[in-house]
Design a protein around this motif. Structure first.
Motif, mmCIF file in Angstrom:
data_model
loop_
_atom_site.group_PDB
_atom_site.id
_atom_site.type_symbol
_atom_site.label_atom_id
_atom_site.label_comp_id
_atom_site.label_asym_id
_atom_site.label_seq_id
_atom_site.Cartn_x
_atom_site.Cartn_y
_atom_site.Cartn_z
ATOM 1 N N ILE E 29 0.964 -1.180 -0.283
ATOM 2 C CA ILE E 29 -0.015 -0.590 0.078
ATOM 3 C C ILE E 29 0.878 1.519 0.429
ATOM 4 O O ILE E 29 0.878 2.756 -0.581
ATOM 5 C CB ILE E 29 -0.891 0.091 1.652
ATOM 6 C CG1 ILE E 29 -2.154 0.836 0.770
ATOM 7 C CG2 ILE E 29 -0.116 0.516 2.462
ATOM 8 C CD1 ILE E 29 -3.250 0.551 1.636
ATOM 9 N N ILE E 30 1.952 1.340 0.907
ATOM 10 C CA ILE E 30 3.180 2.066 0.789
ATOM 11 C C ILE E 30 2.992 2.978 -0.993
ATOM 12 O O ILE E 30 3.684 3.632 -1.241
ATOM 13 C CB ILE E 30 4.408 1.779 1.878
ATOM 14 C CG1 ILE E 30 3.334 1.632 3.384
ATOM 15 C CG2 ILE E 30 5.265 3.368 1.162
ATOM 16 C CD1 ILE E 30 5.211 1.607 3.704
ATOM 17 N N GLY E 31 3.763 1.694 -1.735
ATOM 18 C CA GLY E 31 4.045 1.597 -2.720
ATOM 19 C C GLY E 31 2.836 2.141 -3.644
ATOM 20 O O GLY E 31 3.132 2.468 -4.485
ATOM 21 N N LEU E 32 1.529 1.454 -3.201
ATOM 22 C CA LEU E 32 0.864 2.037 -3.875
ATOM 23 C C LEU E 32 0.482 3.360 -4.050
ATOM 24 O O LEU E 32 0.531 4.652 -5.100
ATOM 25 C CB LEU E 32 -0.534 1.585 -4.120
ATOM 26 C CG LEU E 32 -0.653 1.170 -4.644
ATOM 27 C CD1 LEU E 32 -2.194 -0.234 -3.816
ATOM 28 C CD2 LEU E 32 -1.802 1.295 -5.813
ATOM 29 N N ALA E 33 0.633 4.335 -2.662
ATOM 30 C CA ALA E 33 0.751 5.691 -2.519
ATOM 31 C C ALA E 33 1.695 6.286 -3.508
ATOM 32 O O ALA E 33 1.525 7.356 -4.332
ATOM 33 C CB ALA E 33 0.540 6.041 -1.101
ATOM 34 N N LEU E 34 3.071 5.819 -3.039
ATOM 35 C CA LEU E 34 3.928 6.340 -3.804
ATOM 36 C C LEU E 34 3.882 6.644 -5.625
ATOM 37 O O LEU E 34 3.599 7.844 -6.030
ATOM 38 C CB LEU E 34 5.276 5.436 -4.122
ATOM 39 C CG LEU E 34 6.164 5.868 -2.337
ATOM 40 C CD1 LEU E 34 7.102 4.435 -1.931
ATOM 41 C CD2 LEU E 34 6.537 7.074 -2.174
ATOM 42 N N LEU E 35 2.894 5.417 -5.883
ATOM 43 C CA LEU E 35 2.783 5.753 -7.173
ATOM 44 C C LEU E 35 2.387 6.690 -7.659
ATOM 45 O O LEU E 35 1.627 7.398 -8.905
ATOM 46 C CB LEU E 35 2.291 4.158 -7.507
ATOM 47 C CG LEU E 35 2.631 3.365 -9.587
ATOM 48 C CD1 LEU E 35 4.206 3.303 -9.497
ATOM 49 C CD2 LEU E 35 1.462 2.181 -9.120
ATOM 50 N N SER E 36 0.984 6.913 -6.877
ATOM 51 C CA SER E 36 0.269 7.893 -7.613
ATOM 52 C C SER E 36 0.341 8.834 -6.789
ATOM 53 O O SER E 36 0.259 10.214 -7.918
ATOM 54 C CB SER E 36 -1.142 7.888 -6.133
ATOM 55 O OG SER E 36 -1.087 7.735 -5.457
ATOM 56 N N ASN E 37 1.826 9.317 -6.458
ATOM 57 C CA ASN E 37 1.936 9.988 -5.913
ATOM 58 C C ASN E 37 2.910 10.595 -7.379
ATOM 59 O O ASN E 37 2.788 12.015 -7.924
ATOM 60 C CB ASN E 37 3.653 9.904 -5.184
ATOM 61 C CG ASN E 37 2.801 11.285 -3.889
ATOM 62 O OD1 ASN E 37 1.754 12.203 -4.013
ATOM 63 N ND2 ASN E 37 2.888 10.851 -2.388
ATOM 64 N N ALA E 38 3.760 9.743 -8.065
ATOM 65 C CA ALA E 38 4.386 9.241 -9.136
ATOM 66 C C ALA E 38 3.939 9.820 -10.166
ATOM 67 O O ALA E 38 4.472 11.094 -11.181
ATOM 68 C CB ALA E 38 5.011 8.349 -8.938
ATOM 69 N N ALA E 39 2.623 9.908 -10.312
ATOM 70 C CA ALA E 39 1.328 10.062 -11.793
ATOM 71 C C ALA E 39 1.534 11.211 -11.370
ATOM 72 O O ALA E 39 1.064 11.660 -12.182
ATOM 73 C CB ALA E 39 0.195 9.402 -11.588
ATOM 74 N N ASN E 40 0.776 11.772 -10.495
ATOM 75 C CA ASN E 40 0.447 13.228 -10.472
ATOM 76 C C ASN E 40 1.476 14.251 -10.460
ATOM 77 O O ASN E 40 1.132 15.030 -11.214
ATOM 78 C CB ASN E 40 -0.325 13.417 -8.772
ATOM 79 C CG ASN E 40 -1.622 12.900 -8.375
ATOM 80 O OD1 ASN E 40 -2.372 12.623 -9.137
ATOM 81 N ND2 ASN E 40 -1.470 12.646 -7.431
ATOM 82 N N LEU E 41 2.825 13.666 -10.116
ATOM 83 C CA LEU E 41 4.234 14.755 -10.484
ATOM 84 C C LEU E 41 3.821 14.863 -12.166
ATOM 85 O O LEU E 41 4.997 15.277 -13.043
ATOM 86 C CB LEU E 41 4.890 14.338 -9.559
ATOM 87 C CG LEU E 41 6.298 15.557 -9.727
ATOM 88 C CD1 LEU E 41 5.290 16.471 -8.697
ATOM 89 C CD2 LEU E 41 7.323 14.867 -8.878
ATOM 90 N N LEU E 42 3.769 13.298 -12.328
ATOM 91 C CA LEU E 42 4.286 13.338 -13.975
ATOM 92 C C LEU E 42 2.914 14.032 -14.720
ATOM 93 O O LEU E 42 3.584 15.081 -15.647
ATOM 94 C CB LEU E 42 4.086 11.847 -14.548
ATOM 95 C CG LEU E 42 4.225 11.816 -15.754
ATOM 96 C CD1 LEU E 42 5.106 11.233 -16.476
ATOM 97 C CD2 LEU E 42 3.302 9.926 -16.354
ATOM 98 N N ILE E 43 1.615 14.406 -14.505
ATOM 99 C CA ILE E 43 0.860 15.024 -14.928
ATOM 100 C C ILE E 43 1.564 16.276 -14.796
ATOM 101 O O ILE E 43 1.575 17.002 -15.963
ATOM 102 C CB ILE E 43 -0.512 14.704 -14.507
ATOM 103 C CG1 ILE E 43 -1.167 13.264 -14.767
ATOM 104 C CG2 ILE E 43 -1.062 15.602 -15.341
ATOM 105 C CD1 ILE E 43 -2.414 13.395 -13.857
ATOM 106 N N PHE E 44 1.998 16.821 -13.395
ATOM 107 C CA PHE E 44 1.791 18.036 -13.882
ATOM 108 C C PHE E 44 3.353 18.834 -14.101
ATOM 109 O O PHE E 44 3.331 19.849 -14.751
ATOM 110 C CB PHE E 44 2.376 18.392 -11.986
ATOM 111 C CG PHE E 44 2.484 19.316 -10.759
ATOM 112 C CD1 PHE E 44 1.618 20.571 -11.290
ATOM 113 C CD2 PHE E 44 4.080 20.534 -10.848
ATOM 114 C CE1 PHE E 44 2.098 21.555 -10.646
ATOM 115 C CE2 PHE E 44 3.881 21.359 -10.479
ATOM 116 C CZ PHE E 44 3.106 21.767 -10.923
#
Lengths: 499, 125, 767, 96, 115, 139, 159
Positions: E29-44
């Protein structure tokens, strides 16, 4: 007129909220479930008629003109899918009345069901890529909860895999949307289609297309990323399995169809060949997986995968006939697979188990159930004159016309193995003598009738769409033409008046 | 002039924050680290906020800066307190140079679960 | 002519009423239900003159017109010949089934299935459209599956039913592909048009694939070697089924198809070779195996296999003699084999056994049955002045005319085998002293002997009135040959080579009959061979498929989530990487926004947090590191002008931590679970995946195909949206639908979490 | 360049760096631990520094809007700490 | 700066994926959280970086002045953050319940529903 | 966790949280803020209270069940799009009215604001639902 | 009560950035509503309040001074290589009675040099603090300092 494109989302949404607020009265929620899904079906029929008569309909939500606001678009494909949602929703809602346990009903089963339908319809109707993501998530979270509701161990295990893999896919989807926006500066699918049209063999666009392929592939359960499906579909209550089988993977297939006919058409020989390969491998692995199973619902789950292969095969072949086959197959498979899951529930109620070993004797004891199963199972296996045959026939024809011998061969062979595993269920659960274990208390007549009404309805549908396939195929062909020549879609979305 | 005052306040504030973080690294036990962070950190942020207030020299910004300062002054000590209390109850090891512990003595054996020679339990969960 | 489709569909309609009829009349329902096929027989007979005049009745209406599927029928001579046989024999089968299954709880279903089958079979022979034909073809497979498995509680029945379905179904699917190609090659899906275009088809590039695929269908259905094994196994079915499906009608569908397509596909060396070779092989195998069986139905089944081979071979030869011989033999065979099966059933029914070696002297107990048996037996042996005799003569003539010695030998041997089988089934069990059967033999009820008697007499009469038979068969022969053909049949052709061979075969057969016991013991060898025959092969291939399925599933569906995740990651990496590699990737350009020192420090912190989250071996430590990463991301949002995002990020991060903290208490601690090499592998894969995403981000940043649409928001936010925070105006107005969906997600998540915590059906921890 | 110029802005840039370094240092303690309370206070300090960072960034960019973010951070960082503390206390009770 | 952020995105993705590939539910689940952060930053990041110009229209103005941070990706990310928060909350509870039912955090013990 | 200092401080902080939340909500259309952020801040306030006192006390204070809050929030958000349908415009089209009370308020009020309030309520409801459920789970 | 409401109104106005009658009264109204809500929820009881601004101002000045001192001392200790501290946990008898008094005192103690409040005893008579610099290992001196310095001034301000 264009309000029809919103109604199929609004009805379940409002029903969900109403059921939520009426959470103390199960009776009210039950009535709302049937009334709401019936209304949805009614609205879907209205939408369908309107789209067939007036062409692509769209609503610019918030009155913001097309590429800026979120457009809801209903072309024939969308309205067919919405219609399916209505059908499956109604069937499962009625079935749930008799099959869902009260504990789950109290814990919000009905609002979740409505919300699932809202999400699915939203995904079918939206014309905006990010909005598609949002509706995907609505649908996913509703399905997560439905899957896990009850908290039995098997449910938990299935749910973890389902949730994790789907979230992974969502993350990929999101990344794809972000990159696409970074490149094209828009999110409206019609606008994207225009803006990406002349880019040709652009490596990055193809690469993003592959991100979408994988993301939707996971949701549609394509090879090799289908593993969540067999791990989870057989774990929740039957009604939930049924609605999942009927709708969830279809949303993935729908998205593939939408995206790979509207947006990613720059490099068809490359992308669609990959899709075709994926389709073939999906069929084979799915059907082999099913062959190895000995549990009613697990067999059905694996078959879902292999059938998804057929639907995607049409996309890979990318001809009018092939796409029409895909659309037809989508409809056929939803109807049939939902129904098979529903029947598995009836069998479980009568025979006390989903394990084929522990089942038996249903052919003698419940001929009506047996007959319904046989018809539906044979439709799944593609036996004429049922709907499954028509779908397979059209795809095979399209494949031969395209000179894709291998995939046609695979498709036909897979149909054979499907037939074998359907007869396995038939032989074990129905023909075989009762294994003599203690049978459960048989359900009351009223319960049984409530369970069988949707089953019979859907079975009649599969027979009708088989024997009377012509109208549906006509619609499917028109849908396919719209997909291949997306100018209609684009004109409808972008050409309407400004605010 | 105002610019310079703002600059000084901000530099001072950030320096304090730096000191706090160095303290958090350098100090030998949890309590002394907390002494460093709860005071220097709070004042550091407060000074930076004050610097901003001076810089912008406008009512909305000043009120926001005040709000930040007030929030920090209100919450930081409470936060420090609850952490310290929990840590103490959890028997986080204290520096070997600690002179006295008047609390432990007054806690009943039952409250602390005192076992002769039991080391601080593993908190690395 | 709408009567035609109505005639085909009428059995389907009647089948819906059958359960009701059975509920009312019990086993007498058979008599009532038999009225329909009787009428149908008359109807089809009445169409014969039309067919003979060269203007056959036909009917056509679009079915799935857009896919080239018509619902069309065409009652030419060949079709009518079969239709008359199907409905005529069907009449007696229904009556017979009423008696045979008297008192059986599922007798009603038997009627239903039989009627369904009858309708399907009529559809097969009368269809004009290839796809319509295929639809009915598969329906016969399906109904026969249900009929063979009628004694469904027995494992063997189920196996036999499945085997029949699998073998014929596989062939059917091949045939479907063949039909589609044939339709392409001929430019039409209508058989009546296809048969006109023989030359076009034979010269098409698709000819060979079409031929192979169509033959697959025909051979499997007609139990040609090496697909013959399902037919003897199908004898698990109740006798009416065997008599109807497995002798008189369904198995002949393949022969019918070959006959039907002879004008289109026939006449080429490929056609001739494949049909004669497979036909001859089937004759030999069937004829030989028939000799070593003692079970009456098995005996008959194998001889049926041989007969089918015979017909196929004759079609392969394809000369007018051969075609005539084939059709005459086919008709005769349908009559006598149906009769003999019914006899065998009656014997079984009355005595409780079908073992030919254990039965004898039944003539006194069952005179009518014995009468039918003798008549039919004579027909089978080709002895009497019956139709079958004419057929055999014609066939021998044709084989001799072909000049192939091997075929001649095979034909003679097979005929001899028929003689023997006829002797055993028609004579041996009825003659001699009465045997000690499990039950005392009594004559079967009327319903069970009227059929065989009638059929046997019919076979005899047709032979005696050869002219009538010729008139009946001539249109069919014309259909097969594709041109009008005169037909004269006579019992006596004078003494010629064919007659000699006929006599030879009878002599051989009689010898074998006399020495039947010895023949059987010699044939034990055949039994052992049989063990390794196609039947065994079928089992092996199923086992192999099963093993493959299990093995594949173990690998693909291992149950380990991380392998599934790996599959997703590797898939996306392969696909995206290959796309970039093969489609030419755009170059990465340098940054345009200058790096600031504090920006770099923030970036460093995010990187450090991410790495720390991976490396820390305590849960809360990892969560704290996650918080650090989230905070760092929020600072990035701050630095690049997104205050709303930063706030949301911080708030969400904090609330996530709260949730973690609330729940972590109940979760077990970290343990190092994975092995070092898997950590290395995962590490490499994740680094590669991360690298790819980083690369994509960079490339995407610098590929700006079009300017973003945001300027619209920038301009319209205040005048049309009445808000100065553009992000919020987007959220609640421009893209409010997103937000609506989003809060739905949120709401569902909350409700779901609540429900999950409060509803525990497993009873582990009641709340 | 959209950033402002001037003494204060330059000072803000320096304090931004200093605050960022402080965050990094605090983060080192988050990693090092060794006990949970150590991590928590380090995280608390880290968020304080982040709030300071935002304030300083407001000055640097000449846009006070980021101070609102700082207020949110200030309010909410407290909540995280309370959450952690609660956990520590629970653990303490459990270990007892 | 974009290069640096791309590196950050890469690391976040790598860390997230690595965490998800472990056997522990919490790591997943920590990995999932990191992944969603990464995706957001990617969009940004892929939407384009504009320092210090938030898309807020000044009082009295009617439109944003030219260099401004693209508001649309921000709105998307905000939506995505909230969605992933909801999903995370649910997943957390789900994983907790799963660990409770299975009696362990070890994902390898959760293999009974496949095949 | 009963802690005198924390609970006392919470009593002072709660109003601040909530004021700030309402503030963020109302000005969100013009400055950073809006329904989500406001909802999260408000929820954080209540969550703090729940942590400092007990979930039961918090629910007492809230008086409306958090799940009901979710329902109302979703309802409000969905319904805010319906007047547009009645007006014959597409779903979710904003309708604005000038609310002008001399000397007190001079605002434009529109359906998007109602929508934002719906968002706010939903967010509060969700966070509190989960927090309360988890806290009750702990005990 | 009223004062707290006023504070909320002011905070509102401050957040709005304009101290006009309108914003203040709106703020007051919002604050009143919230407080009413909280009172009904039982969160806020009546709290005695009398304006003692002068004493308060004096106290604030004292406190700020102490705060600066505290920071210098900490900075010194942090930045010099040797640890000068002599830490320990000391119990301090309390004269403060109400929750608010105790809380404020504890908070101020935390924010001032070398001391950190840990806990209040069950009977509310003792405040345990962690002190960094216990001169000569004599806790009594510290106790006197705290009692005479902080508590006295604080209570004078509040009462």
């Amino acid at each position: 007129m264009s309000v029809l494109t919103v109604i199929p989302v609004l009805i379940p949404l409002c029903c969900a909220v109403a059921s939520l607020l009426a959470r103390r009265s199960i009776r009210l929620q039950r009535k709302l479930a049937v009334a709401g899904t019936a209304a949805l079906l009614f609205a879907a029929i209205g939408l369908m008629t309107a789209v067939l008569h007036h062409g692509v309909l769209c609503t610019q939500s918030g009155s913001w003109p097309a590429p800026f606001g979120i457009t809801l678009v209903a072309d024939i494909l969308s309205s067919v899918m919405v219609m399916l949602t209505g059908l499956m929703g109604l069937a499962v809602a009625i079935y749930s009345l008799a099959s869902m346990d009260e504990a789950r009903e109290r814990s919000g089963y009905y609002p979740l069901l409505h919300m699932l339908l809202a999400g699915v319809n939203g995904a079918f109707l939206t014309g905006d890529l990010f909005n598609l993501y949002v509706w995907f998530e609505v649908m996913l979270i509703a399905s997560f909860v439905l899957l896990a509701l009850g908290g039995e161990r098997a449910q938990m295990e299935g749910a973890i895999k389902y949730v994790t893999l789907n979230l992974m896919a969502s993350a990929l989807f999101l990344a794809g949307v972000g990159i696409l926006y970074g490149m094209a500066g828009t999110l409206n699918m019609a606008d994207l289609s225009l803006k990406l049209r002349d880019t040709g063999h652009h490596g990055l666009i193809t690469c993003v297309a592959m991100l979408f392929l994988t993301a939707f592939g996971v949701k549609a359960a394509l090879f090799p990323v289908f593993c969540w499906l067999p791990a989870s579909y057989h774990t929740p209550p039957v009604a939930v399995s049924a609605i999942f089988a009927g709708l969830l993977t279809k949303v993935g297939v729908y998205s593939l169809l939408r995206v790979f006919t509207l947006i990613f058409t720059q490099d068809i020989p490359y992308t669609h060949t990959i899709i075709l390969w994926a389709a073939g491998l999906t069929m084979v692995t799915g059907v082999l997986g099913a062959f190895a199973q000995n549990e009613f619902r697990r067999i059905l789950s694996f078959h879902s995968i292999s059938q998804i292969g057929y639907m995607v095969m049409g996309l890979g072949l990318f001809s009018p006939m092939a796409l029409a086959g895909s659309v037809y197959f989508l409809v056929h498979h939803s109807v049939v697979k939902t129904n098979l899951f529903l029947i598995s529930g009836v069998a479980e109620k009568l025979g006390g188990s989903f394990e084929l070993k522990k089942l038996g004797g249903l052919y003698s004891s419940s001929p009506v159930v047996a007959g319904l199963f046989f018809v539906v199972a044979m439709s799944l296996a593609g036996m004429p004159p049922l709907a499954g045959f028509v779908g397979k026939f059209i795809l095979a024809r399209a494949g031969l016309e395209a000179g894709q011998w291998v995939i046609v061969g695979v498709a036909l062979a897979v149909g054979m193995v499907t037939l074998m595993s359907m007869t396995k269920i038939w032989g074990e659960a129905f023909w075989k003598g009762s294994p003599g274990t203690a049978l459960p208390q048989p359900p009351s007549r009223k319960v049984l009738v409530t369970l069988l009404v949707p089953v019979a309805f859907l079975a009649a549908l599969t027979v009708l769409t088989g024997i009377g396939a012509a109208p549906l195929i006509h619609v499917a062909l028109r849908a396919a033409e719209q997909m291949l020549d997306n100018s209609q879609y684009i004109a409808a979305v972008l050409g309407e008046g400004m605010r | 002039m105002r610019e310079i005052l703002a600059a000084v306040l901000m530099l001072l504030g950030s320096a304090l924050a730096l000191i706090a973080s160095i303290g958090v690294i350098r100090m030998p036990d949890m309590f002394s680290r907390m002494q460093a962070s709860s005071k220097a950190g709070t004042l550091g942020v407060a000074l930076v906020a004050a610097g901003a207030a001076v810089f912008f020299h406008a009512v909305p910004v000043t009120s926001r800066a005040l709000l930040i300062i007030v929030f920090f002054l209100l919450t930081a000590p409470v936060a420090a307190h609850i952490i310290a209390r929990s840590a103490y109850l959890m028997r986080v090891p204290m520096w070997e140079g600690t002179l006295m512990d008047e609390w432990r003595g007054r806690l009943t054996a039952e409250e602390t679960g005192e076992k002769p020679g039991s080391p601080g339990s593993d908190l690395a969960s | 002519m709408t009567a035609l489709p109505l005639a085909v569909l009428s059995p389907f309609a009647l089948s819906a009423l059958a359960p009701w009829a059975h509920a009312r009349l019990k086993h007498h329902a058979g008599w009532l239900l038999a009225v329909l096929p009787a009428i149908l027989t008359a109807f089809f007979g009445s169409l014969m003159p039309l067919a003979a005049s060269g203007a056959p009745a036909s009917f056509r209406t679009p079915w799935v017109a857009s896919a080239g599927v018509m619902f069309s029928f065409h009652a030419d001579g060949l079709a009518l010949l079969f239709a008359v046989l199907i409905s005529g024999i069907g009449t007696f089968i229904l009556i017979y089934a009423g008696g045979y299954l008297k008192g059986h709880p599922q007798q009603g279903r038997m009627f239903v299935f039989l009627l369904l089958f009858m309708g399907s079979m009529l559809g097969v022979v009368l269809s004009d459209n290839l796809i319509t034909l295929f639809v009915f073809w598969e329906l016969t497979s399906l109904t026969s599956y249900l009929l063979i498995g009628f004694n469904h509680e027995q494992e063997r029945s189920r196996r036999a039913a499945l085997q029949a379905l699998v073998v014929t179904g596989t062939g059917g699917l091949a045939m479907l592909a063949g039909f589609l190609l044939l339709g392409t090659a001929a430019g039409s899906m209508e058989l009546s048009e296809i048969v006109e275009k023989g030359d076009q088809i034979r010269s098409a590039a698709l000819y060979l694939p079409v031929l192979i695929l169509v033959l697959m269908g025909a051979f499997t259905k007609s139990a040609q070697f090496p697909f013959h094994h399902w037919l003897p196994n199908a004898m698990e079915a109740p006798t009416p089924v065997s008599a109807y499906l497995h002798s008189a009608t369904m198995v002949k569908a393949g022969v019918f198809l070959l006959a039907r397509l002879t004008p289109a596909l026939g006449g080429t060396p490929e056609w001739e070779a494949s049909l004669t070779v497979f036909g001859a092989a089937t004759m030999l195998a069937g004829g030989a195996l028939a000799l070593v069986k003692t079970d009456l139905k098995q005996l008959l089944a194998y001889s049926t296999v041989a007969s089918l081979g015979f017909m196929v071979m004759l079609l392969g030869i394809g000369s007018p003699y051969a075609v005539k011989g084939c059709l005459v033999f086919l008709t005769a065979h349908a009559l006598y084999k149906g009769a003999l099966f019914m006899v065998a059933g009656a014997v079984d029914h009355e005595t409780g056994t079908r073992d030919a070696s254990a039965l004898s002297g039944l003539r006194t107990g069952m005179p009518f049955t014995a009468f039918a048996a003798v008549l039919a037996g004579l027909a089978m042996a080709g002895l009497g002045p019956w139709l079958s005799f004419i057929g055999k003569e014609l066939a021998l003539e044709a084989v001799l005319g072909g000049g192939n010695l091997w075929l001649t030998a095979v034909t003679v041997l097979t005929s001899a085998s028929f003689v023997t089988v006829a002797g055993v089934t028609g004579l041996r069990i009825f003659s001699g002293p009465p045997s000690a059967a499990p039950k005392k033999a009594h004559e079967a009820p009327l319903s069970m002997w009227i059929g065989p008697v009638w059929l046997a007499i019919k076979g005899a009469l047709l032979g005696l009135m050869a002219g009538k038979a010729a008139a009946f068969l001539a249109p069919a022969v014309s259909s097969v040959l594709g041109r009008p053909e005169q037909m004269k049949l006579a019992l006596w052709h004078g003494v010629n080579a064919a007659l000699g061979l006929s006599a030879l075969s009878i002599a051989l057969g009689a010898a074998a009959y006399i020495g039947w016991d010895r023949v059987r013991s010699a044939g034990r060898l055949g039994d052992t061979i049989l063990k390794w025959g196609p039947d065994r092969l079928y089992d092996l291939s199923l086992d192999a498929l099963s093993a493959l399925a299990r093995g594949q599933t173990r690998v693909v569906q291992s149950g380990y989530l991380r392998y599934y995740l790996l599959a997703v990651i590797l898939t996306v990496m392969t696909l995206a990487g290959h796309a970039l590699y093969s489609r030419g990737e755009p170059p990465v350009m340098v940054s345009t926004v200058p790096v600031t020192a504090y920006g770099a420090a923030v970036a460093l912190m995010i990187v450090a947090s991410a790495i720390a989250a991976v490396l820390l071996d305590t849960r809360l430590g990892a969560i704290a590191a996650l918080g650090g990463a989230g905070g760092g991301v929020a600072l990035v949002y701050v630095m690049y002008g997104a205050p709303d995002l930063a706030m949301t990020q911080f708030l969400v991060e904090t609330l996530t931590i709260i949730l973690f903290v609330l729940i972590i208490f109940k979760l077990p601690r970290f343990a190092r679970l994975s092995r070092p090499w898997s950590r290395v592998r995962d590490g490499l894969i994740s680094i590669a995946a991360g690298g790819m995403m980083a690369y994509l981000a960079l490339v995407a940043l610098h590929v700006d195909l079009h300017p973003p649409i945001s300027s619209y928001f920038a301009e319209n936010s205040v005048p049309a949206g009445f808000g100065r925070n553009v992000v919020n105006v987007i959220l609640v107005d421009f893209r409010a639908l997103d937000t609506l969906g989003e809060i739905s997600v949120l709401g569902l998540a909350g409700l779901g979490a609540y429900a999950l915590l409060k509803l525990r059906l497993s009873g582990r921890k009641a709340v | 360049m959209t950033l402002t110029e001037g003494t204060a802005a330059n000072a803000a840039a320096i304090s931004l760096l200093v605050l960022a370094v402080s965050m990094l240092l605090a983060f080192v303690r988050v990693v090092l631990g060794p006990t949970l309370p150590d991590r928590v206070i380090a995280l608390d300090l880290l968020t304080s520094c982040a709030a300071g960072f935002m304030v300083a960034y407001s000055v640097r960019s000449g846009n006070p809007v980021f101070m609102d973010v700082a207020i949110v951070v200030a309010l909410v960082a407290f909540l995280a700490t309370v959450g952690f503390a609660r956990y520590v206390a629970k653990r303490a009770e459990q270990d007892r | 700066m974009e290069n640096l952020l791309a590196l950050v995105i890469g690391v976040l993705y790598a860390a997230g994926i690595y965490m998800m590939l472990r056997r522990s539910l919490v790591k997943l689940i920590i990995g999932l959280a990191l992944l969603s952060n990464a995706a957001n930053l990617l969009i940004f990041t892929s939407g384009g970086l504009v320092p210090a110009r938030p898309p807020l229209i000044a009082r009295g103005e009617s439109a944003l002045a030219a260099p401004f941070a693209d508001p649309l990706p921000q709105a998307l990310i905000l939506t995505a953050i909230v969605i992933s928060f909801g999903v995370m909350a649910f997943a957390l509870v789900l994983f907790y319940r799963a660990a409770e039912e299975a009696g362990a955090d070890d994902l390898d013990r959760l293999t009974s529903t496949d095949t | 966790m009963s802690d005198l200092i924390l609970s006392t401080a919470t009593r002072f902080l709660m109003p601040l949280f909530l004021t700030f939340a309402v503030f963020l909500l109302l000005r969100g259309h013009n400055e950073p803020g809006g329904g989500f952020i406001a909802g999260l801040v408000a929820a954080a306030g209540f969550a703090l209270y729940s942590l400092a006192y007990s979930p039961g006390r918090m629910l007492q204070l809230l008086r409306v069940g958090p799940r009901t809050l979710i329902g109302w929030g979703l309802l409000l958000a969905a319904v805010s799009g319906l007047p547009a349908l009645a007006a014959g415009t597409p779903f979710l089209t904003a309708l604005w009215a000038k609310l002008h009370i001399p000397g007190l308020v001079n605002l434009k009020v529109g359906t998007p604001l109602i929508f934002d309030v719906g968002v706010f309520l939903t967010v509060v409801g969700v966070v509190l639902t989960v927090v309360v459920a988890l806290q009750e789970e702990e005990d | 009560m009223f004062a707290w409401n006023m504070v909320l109104a002011l905070a509102w106005a401050a957040l709005h950035g304009e101290f006009s009658l309108t914003s203040l009264s709106v703020g007051f109204a919002v604050g009143y509503l919230l407080l009413a809500l909280l009172v009904r929820g039982g969160l806020v009881g009546e709290s005695p309040y009398t304006a003692r601004f002068s004493r308060a101002a004096g106290f604030i000045a004292f406190f700020l001074w102490e705060l600066v001192l505290a920071n210098i001392r900490i900075a010194y200790d942090v930045l010099t290589p040797r640890h000068h501290m002599q830490p320990g946990i000391v119990a301090i008898p309390l004269d403060a009675k109400t929750d608010a008094e105790i809380t404020l005192l504890a908070n101020f103690i935390t924010l001032t040099p070398g001391t950190l409040s840990l806990d209040v005893s069950e009977d509310r008579r003792l405040l345990y603090i962690h002190a960094m610099y216990i001169e000569n290992g004599d806790p009594d001196g510290l106790r006197t300092d705290v009692k005479n310095g902080f508590e006295r001034r604080l209570l004078e301000t509040l009462r």
